[in-house]
Design an enzyme around this catalytic site. Sequence first.
Site, PDB file in Angstrom:
ATOM      1  N   LYS A  51      37.881 -29.585  22.048  1.00 40.42           N
ATOM      2  CA  LYS A  51      38.087 -28.575  21.003  1.00 40.42           C
ATOM      3  C   LYS A  51      39.555 -28.327  20.666  1.00 40.42           C
ATOM      4  O   LYS A  51      39.874 -27.885  19.549  1.00 40.42           O
ATOM      5  CB  LYS A  51      37.432 -27.257  21.421  1.00 40.42           C
ATOM      6  CG  LYS A  51      35.909 -27.261  21.401  1.00 40.42           C
ATOM      7  CD  LYS A  51      35.362 -27.182  19.996  1.00 40.42           C
ATOM      8  CE  LYS A  51      33.869 -26.905  19.974  1.00 40.42           C
ATOM      9  NZ  LYS A  51      33.350 -26.758  18.611  1.00 40.42           N
ATOM     10  N   SER A  76      31.581 -19.791  21.733  1.00 41.66           N
ATOM     11  CA  SER A  76      31.026 -19.512  23.061  1.00 41.66           C
ATOM     12  C   SER A  76      32.036 -19.767  24.162  1.00 41.66           C
ATOM     13  O   SER A  76      31.805 -19.406  25.304  1.00 41.66           O
ATOM     14  CB  SER A  76      29.784 -20.379  23.310  1.00 41.66           C
ATOM     15  OG  SER A  76      30.139 -21.747  23.337  1.00 41.66           O
ATOM     16  N   GLU A 202      21.442 -33.707  21.786  1.00 38.95           N
ATOM     17  CA  GLU A 202      21.279 -32.254  21.836  1.00 38.95           C
ATOM     18  C   GLU A 202      20.418 -31.871  23.033  1.00 38.95           C
ATOM     19  O   GLU A 202      19.572 -32.674  23.479  1.00 38.95           O
ATOM     20  CB  GLU A 202      20.569 -31.756  20.571  1.00 38.95           C
ATOM     21  CG  GLU A 202      21.389 -31.849  19.306  1.00 38.95           C
ATOM     22  CD  GLU A 202      20.652 -31.249  18.116  1.00 38.95           C
ATOM     23  OE1 GLU A 202      21.146 -30.261  17.556  1.00 38.95           O
ATOM     24  OE2 GLU A 202      19.582 -31.774  17.747  1.00 38.95           O
ATOM     25  N   GLY A 206      17.879 -26.804  21.889  1.00 36.82           N
ATOM     26  CA  GLY A 206      18.811 -26.612  20.779  1.00 36.82           C
ATOM     27  C   GLY A 206      18.825 -27.794  19.839  1.00 36.82           C
ATOM     28  O   GLY A 206      19.861 -28.412  19.620  1.00 36.82           O
ATOM     29  N   ASP A 208      18.557 -28.132  16.588  1.00 36.63           N
ATOM     30  CA  ASP A 208      18.695 -27.774  15.178  1.00 36.63           C
ATOM     31  C   ASP A 208      19.186 -28.928  14.311  1.00 36.63           C
ATOM     32  O   ASP A 208      18.732 -29.092  13.176  1.00 36.63           O
ATOM     33  CB  ASP A 208      19.620 -26.561  15.022  1.00 36.63           C
ATOM     34  CG  ASP A 208      20.952 -26.745  15.730  1.00 36.63           C
ATOM     35  OD1 ASP A 208      20.945 -26.860  16.968  1.00 36.63           O
ATOM     36  OD2 ASP A 208      22.002 -26.775  15.054  1.00 36.63           O
ATOM     37  N   SER A 302      32.532 -34.342  26.574  1.00 38.52           N
ATOM     38  CA  SER A 302      33.232 -33.417  25.681  1.00 38.52           C
ATOM     39  C   SER A 302      33.944 -32.262  26.365  1.00 38.52           C
ATOM     40  O   SER A 302      34.848 -31.664  25.774  1.00 38.52           O
ATOM     41  CB  SER A 302      32.257 -32.862  24.635  1.00 38.52           C
ATOM     42  OG  SER A 302      31.184 -32.185  25.257  1.00 38.52           O
TER      43      SER A 302
END
Length: 319
Positions: A51, A76, A202, A206, A208, A302
């Site tokens: 990130k 989060s 995923e 979750g 989506d 990640s």
Amino acid sequence: MVILQDVRDAAERLKGVAHRTPVIRSRTLDDLVGASVFLKAENLQRVGAFKFRGAYNAFSQLTPEQLARGVVTFSSGNHAQAIALSARELGSTAVIVMPQDSPVAKLDAVRGYGAEIVLYDRYTADREEIGRTLAGERGLTLIPPFDHPHVIAGQGTAALELLEEAGELDAIVVPVGGGGLIAGTAIAAKGLHPAIRVIGVEPEAGNDTLRSLEAGKRITIDVPRTIADGQATTAPGELTFALNKDLVDEIVLVSDDELRDSLRFAVDRLKLVLEPSGATGLAALLTGRVTPVPARIGVILSGGNVGAARLAELLAEGV
């Protein structure tokens, strides 16, 4: 939209600021998967996650006036830390909207970087609405965690580095939350090697992005209850979905128990500490979700933001 040149430009901005994280190899993993696997260890990035790349790339392009007023975001934990550190590096300030149940390690890190935290209940409140309200009331610039072109371009630099070091790959496997990492990865990877398969992963609870891609439109789900807190999104972003529906080849799902197994494998065999979200790509390989198995596979690990006590709990569960 975002193109390969945007990722290359982001890489230039990040030189000397972000870590060029190592690419890890494991003969044991290669034998288990039946392929040559190249692990991009973004758990060793600044703030412990990929990130930082997107946050700094976006933050560094603000005007002097915007830097003086400061930034707000919602996250989060990992984007929260990335924005907080970027603010400190660039002499600005940050307000972070975070769930009350964020991991303690992530809350402590954000405070340690000097940011202000605004807590909310992720099951009853809308973090985006809170962020927009704070931006309007305080004159802050909103840098969202994934649905932003500069953020997406920054995230793509991890794949750019991986491909520079590993060479051409047949597939690249990427965790999917809001879709920023896989969008940036796909732009970089397919810009360099158009035939590469881009596979997202995923948590089962979750899904989506998978549901959205199957429906051909953005689908909103209830807040996922999963140990992969970094992927507990309810819908893909508008920009990320527009990119991913054209660039992503496949989405696969892994269970929380499979994530725990991959965390154990990372500790026992790779000597790496991963958070659950950071291990979804590894879990997809270990469980045989990636089929047919390509000869040369890249995986983005990640993040690794998990405290020692929480990691011990996760490793003990289900044993």
